[in-house]
Design a protein around this motif. Structure first.
Motif, PDB file in Angstrom:
ATOM      1  N   THR A   1       0.821  -1.382   0.069  1.00 51.66           N
ATOM      2  CA  THR A   1       0.176  -0.067  -0.065  1.00 51.66           C
ATOM      3  C   THR A   1       0.786   1.230   0.113  1.00 51.66           C
ATOM      4  O   THR A   1       0.424   2.198  -0.182  1.00 51.66           O
ATOM      5  N   GLY A   2       2.020   1.022   0.240  1.00 52.32           N
ATOM      6  CA  GLY A   2       2.888   2.396   0.571  1.00 52.32           C
ATOM      7  C   GLY A   2       2.819   2.949   1.630  1.00 52.32           C
ATOM      8  O   GLY A   2       3.056   4.029   2.110  1.00 52.32           O
ATOM      9  N   HIS A   3       1.911   2.520   2.764  1.00 55.34           N
ATOM     10  CA  HIS A   3       1.553   3.063   3.949  1.00 55.34           C
ATOM     11  C   HIS A   3       2.164   2.082   5.297  1.00 55.34           C
ATOM     12  O   HIS A   3       1.679   0.938   5.261  1.00 55.34           O
ATOM     13  N   VAL A   4       2.633   2.584   6.273  1.00 51.46           N
ATOM     14  CA  VAL A   4       2.600   2.101   7.523  1.00 51.46           C
ATOM     15  C   VAL A   4       1.676   2.237   8.564  1.00 51.46           C
ATOM     16  O   VAL A   4       1.594   3.544   8.918  1.00 51.46           O
ATOM     17  N   PRO A   5       0.783   1.621   9.049  1.00 49.09           N
ATOM     18  CA  PRO A   5      -0.007   1.884   9.862  1.00 49.09           C
ATOM     19  C   PRO A   5       0.652   2.160  11.332  1.00 49.09           C
ATOM     20  O   PRO A   5       1.739   1.404  11.837  1.00 49.09           O
ATOM     21  N   GLU A   6       0.023   3.430  11.967  1.00 51.64           N
ATOM     22  CA  GLU A   6       0.849   3.505  13.422  1.00 51.64           C
ATOM     23  C   GLU A   6      -0.086   2.955  14.282  1.00 51.64           C
ATOM     24  O   GLU A   6      -1.286   3.037  14.651  1.00 51.64           O
ATOM     25  N   TYR A   7       0.737   2.217  15.187  1.00 48.60           N
ATOM     26  CA  TYR A   7       0.175   1.567  16.384  1.00 48.60           C
ATOM     27  C   TYR A   7      -0.149   2.379  17.357  1.00 48.60           C
ATOM     28  O   TYR A   7       0.575   3.207  17.728  1.00 48.60           O
ATOM     29  N   PRO A   8      -1.399   2.386  18.181  1.00 47.53           N
ATOM     30  CA  PRO A   8      -2.286   1.411  18.109  1.00 47.53           C
ATOM     31  C   PRO A   8      -3.418   1.877  16.868  1.00 47.53           C
ATOM     32  O   PRO A   8      -3.743   2.896  16.548  1.00 47.53           O
ATOM     33  N   PHE A   9      -3.778   0.820  16.122  1.00 45.89           N
ATOM     34  CA  PHE A   9      -4.606   0.801  15.048  1.00 45.89           C
ATOM     35  C   PHE A   9      -5.707  -0.501  15.247  1.00 45.89           C
ATOM     36  O   PHE A   9      -5.473  -1.319  15.937  1.00 45.89           O
ATOM     37  N   LYS A  10      -7.146  -0.079  14.603  1.00 43.72           N
ATOM     38  CA  LYS A  10      -7.881  -1.064  14.685  1.00 43.72           C
ATOM     39  C   LYS A  10      -8.261  -1.524  13.147  1.00 43.72           C
ATOM     40  O   LYS A  10      -7.808  -0.844  12.284  1.00 43.72           O
ATOM     41  N   TRP A  11      -8.588  -2.887  13.182  1.00 42.19           N
ATOM     42  CA  TRP A  11      -8.729  -3.415  11.573  1.00 42.19           C
ATOM     43  C   TRP A  11     -10.007  -2.964  11.135  1.00 42.19           C
ATOM     44  O   TRP A  11     -11.215  -2.963  11.749  1.00 42.19           O
ATOM     45  N   PRO A  12     -10.036  -2.354   9.865  1.00 43.85           N
ATOM     46  CA  PRO A  12      -9.067  -2.243   9.138  1.00 43.85           C
ATOM     47  C   PRO A  12      -8.195  -0.916   9.421  1.00 43.85           C
ATOM     48  O   PRO A  12      -8.918   0.269   9.653  1.00 43.85           O
ATOM     49  N   PRO A  13      -6.982  -0.910   8.941  1.00 45.10           N
ATOM     50  CA  PRO A  13      -6.124  -0.112   9.098  1.00 45.10           C
ATOM     51  C   PRO A  13      -6.198   1.115   8.023  1.00 45.10           C
ATOM     52  O   PRO A  13      -6.890   0.947   6.959  1.00 45.10           O
ATOM     53  N   PRO A  14      -5.492   2.377   7.983  1.00 50.18           N
ATOM     54  CA  PRO A  14      -5.592   3.327   6.882  1.00 50.18           C
ATOM     55  C   PRO A  14      -5.209   2.607   5.584  1.00 50.18           C
ATOM     56  O   PRO A  14      -4.335   1.705   5.592  1.00 50.18           O
ATOM     57  N   GLU A  15      -5.452   3.107   4.449  1.00 58.19           N
ATOM     58  CA  GLU A  15      -5.103   2.492   3.182  1.00 58.19           C
ATOM     59  C   GLU A  15      -5.744   1.385   2.754  1.00 58.19           C
ATOM     60  O   GLU A  15      -5.200   0.486   2.168  1.00 58.19           O
ATOM     61  N   TYR A  16      -6.848   0.834   3.597  1.00 66.52           N
ATOM     62  CA  TYR A  16      -7.201  -0.605   3.376  1.00 66.52           C
ATOM     63  C   TYR A  16      -7.763  -0.918   2.201  1.00 66.52           C
ATOM     64  O   TYR A  16      -7.646  -1.976   1.434  1.00 66.52           O
ATOM     65  N   SER A  17      -8.445   0.211   1.640  1.00 68.32           N
ATOM     66  CA  SER A  17      -8.974   0.154   0.206  1.00 68.32           C
ATOM     67  C   SER A  17      -8.095  -0.246  -0.778  1.00 68.32           C
ATOM     68  O   SER A  17      -8.478  -0.730  -1.711  1.00 68.32           O
ATOM     69  N   LYS A  18      -6.794   0.303  -0.447  1.00 67.08           N
ATOM     70  CA  LYS A  18      -6.092   0.224  -1.542  1.00 67.08           C
ATOM     71  C   LYS A  18      -5.218  -1.334  -1.537  1.00 67.08           C
ATOM     72  O   LYS A  18      -4.939  -2.060  -2.413  1.00 67.08           O
ATOM     73  N   LEU A  19      -5.259  -1.871  -0.157  1.00 68.79           N
ATOM     74  CA  LEU A  19      -4.817  -3.192   0.000  1.00 68.79           C
ATOM     75  C   LEU A  19      -5.824  -4.106  -0.577  1.00 68.79           C
ATOM     76  O   LEU A  19      -5.414  -4.934  -1.371  1.00 68.79           O
ATOM     77  N   ARG A  20      -7.341  -4.036  -0.581  1.00 69.07           N
ATOM     78  CA  ARG A  20      -8.330  -4.597  -1.049  1.00 69.07           C
ATOM     79  C   ARG A  20      -8.149  -4.558  -2.487  1.00 69.07           C
ATOM     80  O   ARG A  20      -8.423  -5.681  -3.348  1.00 69.07           O
ATOM     81  N   ARG A  21      -7.547  -3.515  -3.252  1.00 67.75           N
ATOM     82  CA  ARG A  21      -7.588  -3.416  -4.647  1.00 67.75           C
ATOM     83  C   ARG A  21      -6.447  -4.370  -5.176  1.00 67.75           C
ATOM     84  O   ARG A  21      -6.523  -4.728  -6.256  1.00 67.75           O
ATOM     85  N   LYS A  22      -5.408  -4.267  -4.559  1.00 68.78           N
ATOM     86  CA  LYS A  22      -4.215  -4.680  -4.871  1.00 68.78           C
ATOM     87  C   LYS A  22      -3.887  -6.305  -4.261  1.00 68.78           C
ATOM     88  O   LYS A  22      -2.948  -6.765  -4.909  1.00 68.78           O
ATOM     89  N   ALA A  23      -4.618  -6.883  -3.343  1.00 67.90           N
ATOM     90  CA  ALA A  23      -4.288  -8.124  -2.848  1.00 67.90           C
ATOM     91  C   ALA A  23      -5.584  -9.192  -2.622  1.00 67.90           C
ATOM     92  O   ALA A  23      -6.504  -8.772  -2.628  1.00 67.90           O
TER      93      ALA A  23
END
Length: 274
Positions: free
Chosen positions: A213-235
């Motif tokens: 995704t080009g993004h590193v989620p900063e902890y603490p995060f809940k699922w889905p993390p930021p840029e999740y829409s991009k992850l779904r498109r690519k994976a």
């Protein structure tokens, strides 16, 4: 180690550095490649063997006898690990009161490479090689403790090699980790001083997330993390499930080690990335 020097600015109260063009035994210092919390990395020319290497040199204020004793043990282990995706130690010695480790010199770090467009074919290749490298370390009972793109070095091929194994764990005994602020690639339990194989799995999960995704989620995060829409498109959904298990906040719910993570990845459908 990477051959392209970044332009780091000197930190306040930074440990002394080796002067460029100075000599350290048979090595002539050419450039500083990286400045870390516990060591500097230099590009150097081996005046006897006639080729360039990367020299990792711990900061003098960390190099007490207890530290160096453990360092020697890790260096001996590292010299015995022979794997195409693990950066091999060429030599370790004490030169002019410096503990010096010499490594092959790569072309750039994975961090540098990810700053440019990567094809799906190469991305899958990088992911598989990163997972194989960490699985090899865990097979040797080594916890890396500092999985991040800067510690994966690219060589022609392309081939990715994991660097700094064992050394980060030793440094963690000396440098007190903080649980406040941005944790980067550090697992929550590692920030509390309790690293494990599962901590490396968490860090690898963050690295894989960034690679896709080009993004590193900063902890603490809940699922889905930021840029999740991009992850779904690519994976593939199975790859996303693998990432989610790797990034579980509770360590016991993650993969037990990198061998289990690598096995799960290899069992994914052929096109893990779309």
């Amino acid at each position: 180690m990477s051959s392209t020097p970044p332009p780091p600015k000197p930190a306040k109260n930074a440990p002394p550095r080796l002067r460029l063009k100075s000599r350290l035994g048979k090595y002539r210092i050419e450039a500083r490649l990286m400045e870390g919390n516990y060591s500097n990395v230099y590009r150097a020319f081996d005046t006897i063997e006639g080729h360039r290497v990367a020299l990792k040199i711990p900061h003098p204020h960390l190099a007490d006898e207890a530290f160096l004793s453990d360092f020697r043990k890790e260096a001996r282990l590292g010299s015995r690990i022979q794997h195409p995706n693990v950066l091999s130690l060429k030599d370790a010695s004490i030169i002019d009161n410096h503990f010096v480790m010499a490594y092959p010199l790569g072309t750039e770090s994975l961090c540098d490479r990810l700053a440019r467009r990567v094809s799906s074919t190469n991305l899958e290749l990088f992911i598989e090689q990163c997972l194989e490298a960490l699985a090899e370390l865990h097979q040797h009972q080594i916890i890396h403790c500092d999985i991040k793109p800067e510690n994966f070095i690219l060589f022609p091929g392309p081939v990715v090699k994991l660097a700094d194994f064992g050394i980060a764990r030793l440094a963690a005994r000396t440098i007190k980790a903080s649980g406040s602020g941005t944790l980067g690639y550090m697992a929550p339990e590692q920030a509390m001083g309790k690293p494990s194989f599962r901590s490396d799995v968490f860090a690898m999960g963050l690295l894989l997330y960034k690679m896709v995704t080009g993004h590193v989620p900063e902890y603490p995060f809940k699922w889905p993390p930021p840029e999740y829409s991009k992850l779904r498109r690519k994976a593939h959904p199975a790859f996303i499930a693998l990432l989610r298990k790797s990034l579980e906040p509770e360590s016991r719910r993650r993969f037990a080690n990198a061998q289990a993570l690598h096995k799960a990845y290899m069992n994914l459908p052929a096109a893990a990335l779309l």
